[in-house]
Structures are given as C-alpha cells and as structure tokens.
Design an enzyme around this catalytic site. Structure first.
Site, short mmCIF file in Angstrom:
data_model
loop_
_atom_site.label_atom_id
_atom_site.label_comp_id
_atom_site.label_asym_id
_atom_site.label_seq_id
_atom_site.Cartn_x
_atom_site.Cartn_y
_atom_site.Cartn_z
N PHE A 143 0.85 -1.19 0.00
CA PHE A 143 0.00 0.00 0.00
C PHE A 143 0.88 1.24 0.00
CE2 PHE A 143 -2.25 3.45 2.15
CZ PHE A 143 -3.41 3.52 1.38
N ASP A 227 9.42 3.06 0.90
CA ASP A 227 8.28 3.75 1.49
C ASP A 227 8.34 3.50 3.00
OD1 ASP A 227 5.82 4.38 2.60
OD2 ASP A 227 4.66 3.67 0.88
N LYS A 256 3.67 10.63 8.11
CA LYS A 256 3.04 10.20 9.36
C LYS A 256 3.68 10.80 10.60
CE LYS A 256 0.62 6.02 7.82
NZ LYS A 256 -0.74 6.46 8.11
#
Length: 400
Positions: A143, A227, A256
């Site tokens: 994802f 990522d 994040k």
C-alpha cells in the site's frame, strides 16, 4: 444548527452522515480531546490510544513540545510559498538528510502527506526511465496511497480497479527473493518497497529480501525507493526500518510520525538520485511551509533528545511479550518491529477483537480480517504498557 459542543451519539452521527464525503465508514467514536497516550470521547469515556492516528502521533496527544512549536511558529510566520525559503525549512532538510543517512549528497523535497511523497518518488522513478529502462517494480499487497500515481504502485487490485486506467509502467511481483531475481534486469527503472507492509497487517519482508533488492538494483542501475511512511521516524526501533537491515536506499519517503500530527511529507534522495529532479519538474504550494517544518523539527528533536527510538525498541519487545502471555487460541503470530506490531489471528475475527478492545477502552486496528495492528505513541512507559495488557486481555476474554 447543533454546534461542535454537541456530544449525543445520534447528533454527531447524523451530522457526519449528512456533511462528510462517503469515502469512509461511520467513525467509531466522537473524540474531543487527548493527553499523552489517552483520548476522551464526547461522553467523557477514556481510551488508551495504541494506534496513534495510524502511527502519526509520535509524541502522543497535546505534548508540550508539539504545542509550543505550533504556537510559536504560528505567531511568527506560517506560510510564504516556495518562492521563498525560511529557517525551519532549511533546518528540517538538513536534519532529515542527517537522520536518514543521506548525508551531504542527500536532498529533501517537502509535501503534505505520505501519498504526495510517493507521487514525488514515482516521478523520480520516471526520471530514471530511458532507453529500455522503463519498468517500475512494486510488491503485491503493498500500500502506497490513494492518489493516482500512488494507487498505481499499490499492489491491491480491489483498490485500483474502480479508478483504472491508472498510470502505467508498474508491475507487481510476489514478495519472494525468487520473484525479485526474476523481475530485476536492465529494463527496470525503480524498485518500490515497504520494508514492512503496514496496511497488509504488518507483514515483514522475507529474510534477506531487502539486502538482495539492494544488490540487484545496484547491479542494474535501478533506483531502490523505500516507502517508510509508516515504518519511519523511530517507529521500528531505528530511525528508519532499512537501518535494521543494514541497507542504504536511493530514496526514502517519509510522513506520518514526522510532525506528530501536523500534515507533512518528504522525499529524501541519496547520492546520484539527488541529481534527477531539475527546476520546475515538481512542486507543492504548501510543501515545507515554516509552520509544518518548525513542528517537524520540534517533534524530531524531541524524539532524538528523549531517546524515543530506543524506547520504541524496548517497549515493542515488552508488548510482544504481553501479547504472547495472553495465551489466546486466536493468536497465531506476532509480527513487526519496535512499536509497529501485527498480530496474526487463527480465525477471521480481527474486527470483532478491535471492537471488543474499544469497548474496553483500548484503540487498536484491524487492517484485515485476520490481523490486528498496534502502533502506540513512542512516548509510552510502564503504566501504558501495563494498562494495554489489561485492556487487551479483557477484549480477548470477551470473545473466548
């Protein structure tokens, strides 16, 4: 019209249902404040937050360092556009190239989210496309975000199919070293990986996979792009998860936990990858604005000075031990690193366990039917870990 002070369940749910775009389901609770690792809903119920906004709230809620940084910078200079530079922006770029290990050859690009960071990385990969070198390789079940480029990289067909055609040139392979070796050749421009697949249930890569990926990308002139949006900023017990594997990438995407709840993202490049972008090829109006950058500097500085990376490693081991000692027949596997923990279940009841945990005052997450995700703030200590064990134990007992 009811104001924001309204707390009755029917009122806030009705307001949500009539005013918020239907891209998500009905929220689980109506939260009104937080402090440390705890939040409270509109009825005064307390919850131990072991999801941290999906690995975002590194310092928990209302941390004095976060509050002071936002307040100070908002009263000084909040936004100027990228026609200008500011002290917080330059400080953050230099801090990130140091913390990532990119060093003096590294560069940072700033944006507003993880998806935007991955969009920038996708364009970086395209800039390494020339001659036969046009393929971008990503992993099945990975994802990387919901914008169109990030969606093309995401290895979840159910997410992509309603929006096809997505940008082309991306191929998804199984997460095995054999598949990696079969796919990597001189036609590959970039290999795009999550060191741990967070949205898939906190699934680690096979032993030796990341090291072999580094060897093959170097051999074939492909970019290794990692990522680290969910795994980065100390969450896995290292500043970045690739450091646990002893690997240095060509680029890393970060978001994040970087500003502890303030929206920001970054693409950091290493070595020759830092020379791929040229003037005018990418940009962001809000990216790297002084308010976001100052907040990120404060959060990263506190993580470093307070030893929270080390705390993530220590507390993660304690939490794994607590989960194992519950001795539930539903727990089949405990995965992840540091304070990014996945619990594999023997039956597809993750949603029921997450709901039971919430009823017992504990916020965790079910990313799929057979996995739980646990990602508390990096600040947790003995009391929070102990309370986690009590509340999770009650949740499992309620289903036994």
């Amino acid at each position: 019209m009811p104001g924001p002070e309204t707390t009755t369940e029917t009122s806030w749910k009705d307001r949500f249902d009539t005013s918020i775009m239907r891209t998500m389901g009905m929220p689980l609770r109506y939260l009104v404040r937080g402090e440390g690792a705890y939040v409270w809903d509109g009825d005064g119920n307390q919850y131990l937050d072991f999801l941290a906004g999906i690995a975002v709230n590194s310092l928990g809620h209302a941390h004095p360092v976060f509050v002071e940084a936002v307040t100070r910078q908002a009263s000084t200079l909040a936004h100027v556009s990228n026609y200008f530079s500011t002290p917080p922006q330059l400080e953050l770029a230099e801090r990130l190239t140091r913390l990532t290990g990119a060093g003096q050859g590294g560069r940072a690009y700033f944006c507003n989210s993880g998806a935007e960071a991955n969009e920038a990385a996708f364009k970086l990969a395209r800039l390494n496309s020339h001659g036969p070198r046009t393929r971008i390789i990503a992993l099945t079940n990975a994802f990387h975000g919901r914008t169109m480029g990030a969606l093309a990289l995401t290895g979840k067909p159910a997410m992509r199919e309603p929006f096809e055609p997505v940008p082309g040139g991306v191929e998804h392979i199984d997460t095995t070293i054999e598949a990696l070796e079969a796919a990597l050749d001189d036609t590959v421009a970039a290999l795009f990986l999550e060191p741990i697949k967070g949205e898939a249930g906190v699934l680690e890569l096979p032993e030796g996979f990341l090291q072999r990926a580094r060897e093959l990308t170097e051999q074939h002139g492909a970019l290794l792009i990692l990522d680290e949006i969910q795994t980065g900023v100390g969450r896995t017990g290292a500043w970045f998860s690739y450091m646990n594997a002893g690997v240095v990438p060509d680029a890393v995407t970060i978001a994040k936990g970087m500003a502890g709840g303030f929206p920001i993202g970054s693409l950091v490049t290493f070595g020759w990858a830092s020379d791929l972008f040229s003037r005018g090829q990418h940009g962001s109006t809000f990216g790297g604005n002084p308010l976001a950058a100052a907040t990120a500097n404060a959060v990263l500085g506190e993580i470093e000075s307070a030893g929270l990376v080390q705390n993530a490693a220590r507390r993660g081991a304690e939490i794994r031990d607590i989960i194992a000692r519950i001795e539930s027949p539903f727990v089949s596997e405990i995965r992840g690193q540091g304070l990014l923990i996945g619990v594999g279940l023997s039956e597809p009841i993750a949603g029921r366990i997450a709901d039971a945990a919430l009823e017992n005052g504990l916020i965790i997450n079910a990313p799929n039917d057979s996995s739980l995700r646990i990602a508390p703030p990096l600040i947790i200590g003995d009391d929070e870990v102990r309370e986690f064990g009590v509340r999770l134990g009650r949740a499992f007992e309620s289903l036994s």
